[in-house]
Design a protein around this motif. Structure first.
Motif, short mmCIF file in Angstrom:
data_model
loop_
_atom_site.label_atom_id
_atom_site.label_comp_id
_atom_site.label_asym_id
_atom_site.label_seq_id
_atom_site.Cartn_x
_atom_site.Cartn_y
_atom_site.Cartn_z
N GLN A 13 42.69 27.98 67.88
CA GLN A 13 43.03 26.74 66.95
C GLN A 13 43.40 27.11 65.60
O GLN A 13 43.69 26.37 64.83
CB GLN A 13 42.17 25.49 66.79
CG GLN A 13 41.66 25.15 68.33
CD GLN A 13 41.14 23.75 68.55
OE1 GLN A 13 40.06 23.49 67.58
NE2 GLN A 13 41.72 22.90 69.16
N ALA A 14 43.25 28.66 65.35
CA ALA A 14 43.60 29.04 63.86
C ALA A 14 44.85 28.85 63.64
O ALA A 14 45.99 28.69 64.32
CB ALA A 14 43.22 30.35 63.95
N ASN A 15 45.28 28.39 62.13
CA ASN A 15 46.32 28.07 61.73
C ASN A 15 46.67 29.24 60.70
O ASN A 15 46.14 29.62 60.11
CB ASN A 15 46.23 26.77 60.69
CG ASN A 15 46.09 25.65 61.84
OD1 ASN A 15 46.84 25.41 62.94
ND2 ASN A 15 45.29 24.35 61.57
N LEU A 16 48.12 29.49 60.81
CA LEU A 16 48.71 30.55 59.82
C LEU A 16 49.25 29.91 58.60
O LEU A 16 50.37 28.91 58.81
CB LEU A 16 49.80 31.30 60.60
CG LEU A 16 50.26 32.49 60.06
CD1 LEU A 16 49.49 33.50 59.67
CD2 LEU A 16 51.67 32.87 60.73
N THR A 17 48.74 30.17 57.45
CA THR A 17 49.28 29.50 56.37
C THR A 17 50.57 30.26 55.97
O THR A 17 50.87 31.32 56.47
CB THR A 17 48.47 29.58 55.04
OG1 THR A 17 48.05 30.92 54.76
CG2 THR A 17 46.92 28.97 55.36
N PHE A 18 51.42 29.50 55.09
CA PHE A 18 52.76 30.19 54.79
C PHE A 18 52.59 31.67 54.05
O PHE A 18 53.19 32.43 54.31
CB PHE A 18 53.53 29.40 53.95
CG PHE A 18 55.06 29.79 53.67
CD1 PHE A 18 56.03 30.21 54.64
CD2 PHE A 18 55.34 30.27 52.48
CE1 PHE A 18 57.05 30.82 54.47
CE2 PHE A 18 56.50 30.75 52.15
CZ PHE A 18 57.46 31.00 53.19
N GLU A 19 51.48 31.54 53.21
CA GLU A 19 51.25 32.80 52.64
C GLU A 19 50.71 33.75 53.51
O GLU A 19 51.14 35.10 53.33
CB GLU A 19 50.10 32.50 51.67
CG GLU A 19 49.97 33.59 50.17
CD GLU A 19 48.60 33.29 49.68
OE1 GLU A 19 48.16 32.35 49.44
OE2 GLU A 19 48.31 34.32 49.10
N GLN A 20 49.64 33.59 54.36
CA GLN A 20 49.53 34.59 55.29
C GLN A 20 50.48 35.24 56.11
O GLN A 20 50.78 36.26 56.37
CB GLN A 20 48.46 33.98 56.24
CG GLN A 20 47.09 33.74 55.68
CD GLN A 20 46.34 32.72 56.22
OE1 GLN A 20 46.70 32.15 57.26
NE2 GLN A 20 45.01 32.65 55.83
N ALA A 54 41.09 39.29 70.61
CA ALA A 54 40.80 40.49 70.59
C ALA A 54 40.18 41.43 69.75
O ALA A 54 39.49 42.28 70.00
CB ALA A 54 42.27 41.29 70.77
N ASN A 55 40.21 40.98 68.32
CA ASN A 55 39.41 41.59 67.22
C ASN A 55 38.10 40.66 66.75
O ASN A 55 37.59 41.17 65.96
CB ASN A 55 40.40 41.38 65.99
CG ASN A 55 41.53 42.69 66.05
OD1 ASN A 55 40.96 43.85 65.82
ND2 ASN A 55 42.58 42.26 66.13
N GLY A 56 38.04 39.71 67.77
CA GLY A 56 36.46 39.07 67.43
C GLY A 56 36.58 38.31 66.15
O GLY A 56 35.66 38.14 65.49
N LEU A 57 38.00 37.72 65.95
CA LEU A 57 38.08 37.02 64.44
C LEU A 57 38.42 35.68 64.71
O LEU A 57 38.85 35.06 65.75
CB LEU A 57 39.31 37.62 63.60
CG LEU A 57 39.15 39.16 63.54
CD1 LEU A 57 40.58 39.45 62.57
CD2 LEU A 57 38.03 39.53 62.45
N GLU A 58 37.99 34.97 63.80
CA GLU A 58 38.15 33.39 64.09
C GLU A 58 38.99 32.70 63.12
O GLU A 58 39.71 31.61 63.34
CB GLU A 58 36.82 32.66 63.41
CG GLU A 58 35.67 33.07 64.44
CD GLU A 58 34.46 32.04 64.21
OE1 GLU A 58 34.60 31.19 63.40
OE2 GLU A 58 33.71 32.07 65.34
N SER A 59 39.75 33.28 62.11
CA SER A 59 40.90 32.65 61.24
C SER A 59 41.99 33.90 61.13
O SER A 59 41.47 35.24 61.05
CB SER A 59 40.06 32.45 60.12
OG SER A 59 39.71 33.25 59.22
N PHE A 60 43.09 33.46 60.54
CA PHE A 60 44.20 34.46 59.87
C PHE A 60 43.66 34.93 58.71
O PHE A 60 44.17 35.98 58.44
CB PHE A 60 45.59 33.67 59.95
CG PHE A 60 45.97 33.48 61.50
CD1 PHE A 60 46.65 34.61 62.16
CD2 PHE A 60 46.19 32.17 61.94
CE1 PHE A 60 47.20 34.41 63.41
CE2 PHE A 60 46.59 32.14 63.19
CZ PHE A 60 47.30 33.24 63.83
N ALA A 61 42.82 34.36 57.82
CA ALA A 61 42.63 34.95 56.79
C ALA A 61 41.72 36.25 56.95
O ALA A 61 42.03 37.22 56.32
CB ALA A 61 41.79 34.07 56.00
N ALA A 62 40.79 36.25 58.04
CA ALA A 62 40.28 37.51 58.46
C ALA A 62 41.13 38.57 58.91
O ALA A 62 40.72 39.58 59.01
CB ALA A 62 39.21 37.11 59.52
#
Ligand SMILES: C[S@@+](CC[C@H](N)C(=O)[O-])C[C@H]1O[C@@H](n2cnc3c(N)ncnc32)[C@H](O)[C@@H]1O
Length: 285
Positions: A13-20, A54-62
């Protein structure tokens, strides 16, 4: 009875911000030339969620943080490229090119070749349908294959696609566009009832698969090419990159050699040593 709903993983459910989006899209353009406009933000978000998993991350920031670290980025880059490239292809796609070769285009190439093998390059081969179609056409049109023969270099930036091309096994639906005669002569139907088809080993041996990034300055092709298919890839690049690649394609095409571009590609605004033979078919001057 009380049932506990299974927890929805955060990555899904992670969201990608415009900056990311801008950070990741910028990296993609730098690495492989592909330009992603802001309209592609949702597409990128959905394609990259699996990379979070795959990388075990929860957010696009990570994920952006991972990409900012040169060491971690190096381990992720290929998977990122595999995730963002559009690999749509098909057997017998844009048949006008193959029909042109069958109807005399190929014969016109031969006098210059003498007795060496014809050298062809499928420059963004995706999962192999394009170079194998070309191999079938060349095998049919050059009956004296054993004497003169041909080699096809098939390259792509996506290792996932190159692996599929190396397997050379396709579903019935995928081989359906091929003319019956080519299917019969160059494909083997698996006997296990799976409906899968395998490209005959004799043909496969003529196709050399390799990874090549078209935006790299140096291409190791093993000599000037007689025929280049560079179809449906230039559209993903900006004008400057497209022009540079077209110029380099011309440098690797011998005078008199043929260049086929995809239906959506064009050479408008570029000064190139090419003359147009048909729509999207050019001859090197
Ligand atoms: C839409 S497919 C076209 C496949 C085939 N040429 C056809 O027309 O059916 C575009 C292919 O270009 C590849 N590609 C994208 N950027 C590339 C680059 N910088 N260098 C080499 N290949 C690239 C992708 O991986 C993808 O397989």
């Amino acid at each position: 009875m009380i049932t506990t709903p299974s927890a929805v993983p955060a990555w899904s459910q992670a969201n990608l911000t415009f900056e990311q989006f801008e950070r990741i899209a910028g990296l993609i353009t730098t690495v492989c030339g592909i330009v992603l406009t802001p309209a592609k933000c949702t597409m990128l978000e959905s394609r990259l969620r699996r990379r979070l998993q795959a990388n075990g991350l929860e957010s696009f920031a990570a994920y952006v943080e991972l990409l900012a670290d040169p060491q971690r980025r190096a381990g992720e880059l290929q998977a990122l490229i595999d995730a963002v490239t559009t690999n749509h292809t098909a057997f017998w796609r844009e048949p006008a090119h193959f029909e042109f070769l069958q109807a005399g285009g190929l014969a016109a190439l031969l006098p210059e070749i003498a007795d060496r093998p014809l050298r062809a390059w499928s420059a963004a081969c995706s999962s192999g349908e394009e170079p194998y179609t070309l191999a079938m056409v060349l095998a049919e049109a050059l009956p004296a294959v054993s004497e003169r023969g041909f080699t096809i270099l098939a390259t792509d930036i996506s290792t996932a696609m190159l692996q599929k091309a190396a397997r050379a096994i396709y579903r019935e639906k995928e081989v359906a566009p091929l003319p019956e005669r080519l299917k019969e002569r160059h494909l083997l139907r698996e006997r296990d009832g799976s409906g899968l088809y395998r490209v005959r080993p004799e043909l496969r041996r003529r196709v050399r698969l390799a990874q090549l990034n078209l935006t790299d300055r140096i291409w190791q092709l093993g000599g000037p090419q007689d025929l280049i298919l560079c179809r449906n890839v230039l559209i993903y690049f900006g004008q400057g990159t497209r022009e540079q690649i077209l110029r380099r394609l011309c440098q690797h095409l011998r005078p008199g050699g043929i260049l086929c571009l995809g239906h959506a590609d064009h050479i408008l605004g570029c000064t190139l040593p090419l003359r147009m033979l048909r729509a999207n078919i050019y001859q090197r001057l």
